[in-house]
Design an enzyme around this catalytic site. Structure first.
Site, PDB file in Angstrom:
ATOM      1  N   ASP A 215     -59.302  39.290  80.540  1.00 26.53           N
ATOM      2  CA  ASP A 215     -59.860  39.837  79.299  1.00 26.53           C
ATOM      3  C   ASP A 215     -59.812  41.361  79.391  1.00 26.53           C
ATOM      4  OD1 ASP A 215     -61.693  40.248  76.940  1.00 26.53           O
ATOM      5  OD2 ASP A 215     -61.832  38.070  77.098  1.00 26.53           O
ATOM      6  N   GLY A 237     -54.498  41.897  81.565  1.00 23.61           N
ATOM      7  CA  GLY A 237     -55.768  42.042  80.887  1.00 23.61           C
ATOM      8  C   GLY A 237     -55.563  42.421  79.440  1.00 23.61           C
ATOM      9  N   HIS A 238     -56.657  42.764  78.777  1.00 25.60           N
ATOM     10  CA  HIS A 238     -56.611  43.107  77.358  1.00 25.60           C
ATOM     11  C   HIS A 238     -56.790  44.600  77.119  1.00 25.60           C
ATOM     12  CE1 HIS A 238     -57.906  38.746  76.097  1.00 25.60           C
ATOM     13  NE2 HIS A 238     -56.765  38.790  76.762  1.00 25.60           N
ATOM     14  N   GLY A 239     -56.688  45.399  78.187  1.00 23.72           N
ATOM     15  CA  GLY A 239     -56.754  46.841  78.031  1.00 23.72           C
ATOM     16  C   GLY A 239     -58.172  47.381  78.126  1.00 23.72           C
TER      17      GLY A 239
END
Length: 396
Positions: A215, A237-239
């Site tokens: 995430d 991941g999502h940054g």
């Protein structure tokens, strides 16, 4: 003297001997043994350290340990360091956590250091299998690895959080708190395993840190001020995300963020600000600066999304009331895995203001990536993708 009293007397002598000889409290002196649950031993060591009027170090030597849910609370009388050189494993069965919000919670402490080369292993695989938060916003979350509540003037250095059941680290209402040389490790298919979540805190620094998870590498909630994220590697991941914001009435504004010298590798997003439409609260997001970033095959390298609506649980006909202003993106280069490397989707109700893009050089399949913008007029300096058709007025 009966046997029970002799046993207690000898135990006290061992603790005093351990502390007097090296100035440390070794977990073994409190009954902490490899391959056993050290929660009680660590709690006992903490009680003694917290009562000391001089600085104390608690040592967990290099080995493998188990640990059940534990909370360590202050206030304490002097600085404390916990040096972890071993691997500490959480219960693999999430049901045995008994609904605990965190596996290890540290709260209401001033001047604590967590150091060493140790690993907090959340053993999250079983929790991930039953996690449906990606489609059910009323889902029941499992325990996070580490929680810091009302912790001030403190540092986490050199440790690893591995395979947390949900978020790895939760930082709430902390001040002057630094993560240095920290590491987060989880596979990209581990749901809701944000690396470090920060909420209602001031002067939190995440530096020289490597985050690989399923995430957000770092998620920034409401009420934060003066945050620094520097020399961080994110991926998978999502940054790095500010938000989501605007879902609840009690939220507070976010002000002051520097993200600098960071690298994003194969992430879903690079740097992102996300707010809900139809928000019940009017707050602001301001003074956010993203500089000297490298994107490698990132889907959304730069994105402002003021129509964030997971699970389709909101009404998009009413625009977001979150005001975004004084945001800069400078010296950002690399590759986008989508044609639109820059998406600035601002609110029609409160258009973004003072948005700057300077020397943003992103490519898609070898050609320059494009920008998609609404309700914003970014200031362009040097090379940067210009907003295409459909840019509406209101920003400056």
């Amino acid at each position: 003297m009966n046997l029970a009293r002799i046993t207690i007397f000898v135990s006290l002598l061992l603790v005093e001997f351990c502390f007097a000889n090296n100035g440390n409290l070794d977990i073994s002196a409190f009954g902490g043994k490899p391959n056993s649950d050290i929660a009680k031993a660590l709690s006992s060591a903490w009680t003694q350290a917290c009562a000391s009027t001089t600085p104390v170090k608690i040592v967990i030597p290099g080995s493998t340990y188990q640990m059940s849910v534990l909370e360590l609370k202050g206030p304490c009388k002097a600085p404390i360091e916990i040096q972890i050189d071993g691997t500490i494993k959480a219960p693999a069965d999430p049901n045995t956590m008994k609904g605990a919000y965190h596996w290890l919670t540290i709260g209401r402490v001033d001047s604590i250091t967590l150091s060493g080369k140790g690993v907090f292993d959340g053993q999250g695989a079983n929790a991930w299998k039953r996690n449906d938060c990606h489609k059910n916003y009323k889902c029941k979350g499992d325990s996070m690895n580490l929680g810091f509540n009302f912790v001030n003037n403190s540092i986490v250095r050199g440790l690893t959080s591995k395979d947390s059941k949900t978020f790895h680290v939760n930082v709430i209402s902390c001040n002057n708190f630094t993560f240095d040389g920290f590491k987060v490790s989880a596979p990209n298919n581990s749901p809701n395993t944000d690396g470090i979540h920060i909420g209602r805190s001031t002067n939190v620094n995440v530096i020289n840190t490597d985050i690989a998870t399923g995430d957000d590498c770092i998620s920034i909630g409401d009420g934060n001020k003066k945050l620094t994220i520097q020399n961080v590697v994110c991926g998978p991941g999502h940054g790095i995300s500010i938000g989501s914001l605007g879902r609840y009435e009690i939220e507070e504004s976010v002000e002051g963020l520097l993200v600098k010298n960071c690298t994003f590798k194969g992430t879903d997003n690079g740097v992102r600000i996300k707010t809900w439409p139809n928000s019940p609260v009017k707050i602001t997001v301001s003074d956010m600066h993203f500089e000297d970033l490298i994107m490698t095959n990132v889907t959304n390298p730069i994105i402002i999304d003021q129509e964030y609506c997971p699970w389709n649980q909101c009404k998009k006909q009413n625009p977001s009331k979150i005001k975004i202003s004084n945001i800069s993106f400078k010296n950002i280069k690399g590759t986008s895995s989508a044609l639109e490397g820059v998406v600035l989707s601002c609110s029609s109700g409160v258009p973004c203001q003072d948005i700057e893009m300077a020397n943003v050089d992103l490519t898609f399949n070898g050609a320059a990536a494009k920008a998609k913008c609404s309700n914003v007029k970014p200031k362009i300096i040097g090379k940067a993708p210009a907003c295409g058709d459909g840019v509406s007025a209101g920003g400056s």
